[in-house]
Design a protein around this motif. Structure first.
Motif: not given
Length: 64
Positions: A44-60
């Motif tokens: 979850m944390l890795n996906k969140g950081f990945s999403m932040l790098s693309t500008g998406a909001q990491p809510v899961s």
């Protein structure tokens, strides 16, 4: 970070991580064992950081 276990609630974890001036938190409830709990939190944390790098909001929200 906080971990916990009860028979009824199973394994739980609240974890935080910091990368590149960004802070994220994951909350895992009801995992079957410690390994699942840790692996899901890391994913979850890795996906969140990945999403932040693309500008998406990491809510899961994931249910197991």
């Amino acid at each position: 970070m906080k971990t916990g276990y009860t028979k009824k609630s199973k394994y739980s974890l609240v974890a935080t991580a910091h990368r590149n001036d960004k802070h994220l938190m994951s909350v895992i409830l009801g995992a079957e064992n410690k390994d699942v709990r840790a692996n899901v939190a890391a994913q979850m944390l890795n996906k969140g950081f990945s999403m932040l790098s693309t500008g998406a909001q990491p809510v899961s929200k994931t249910t197991y």
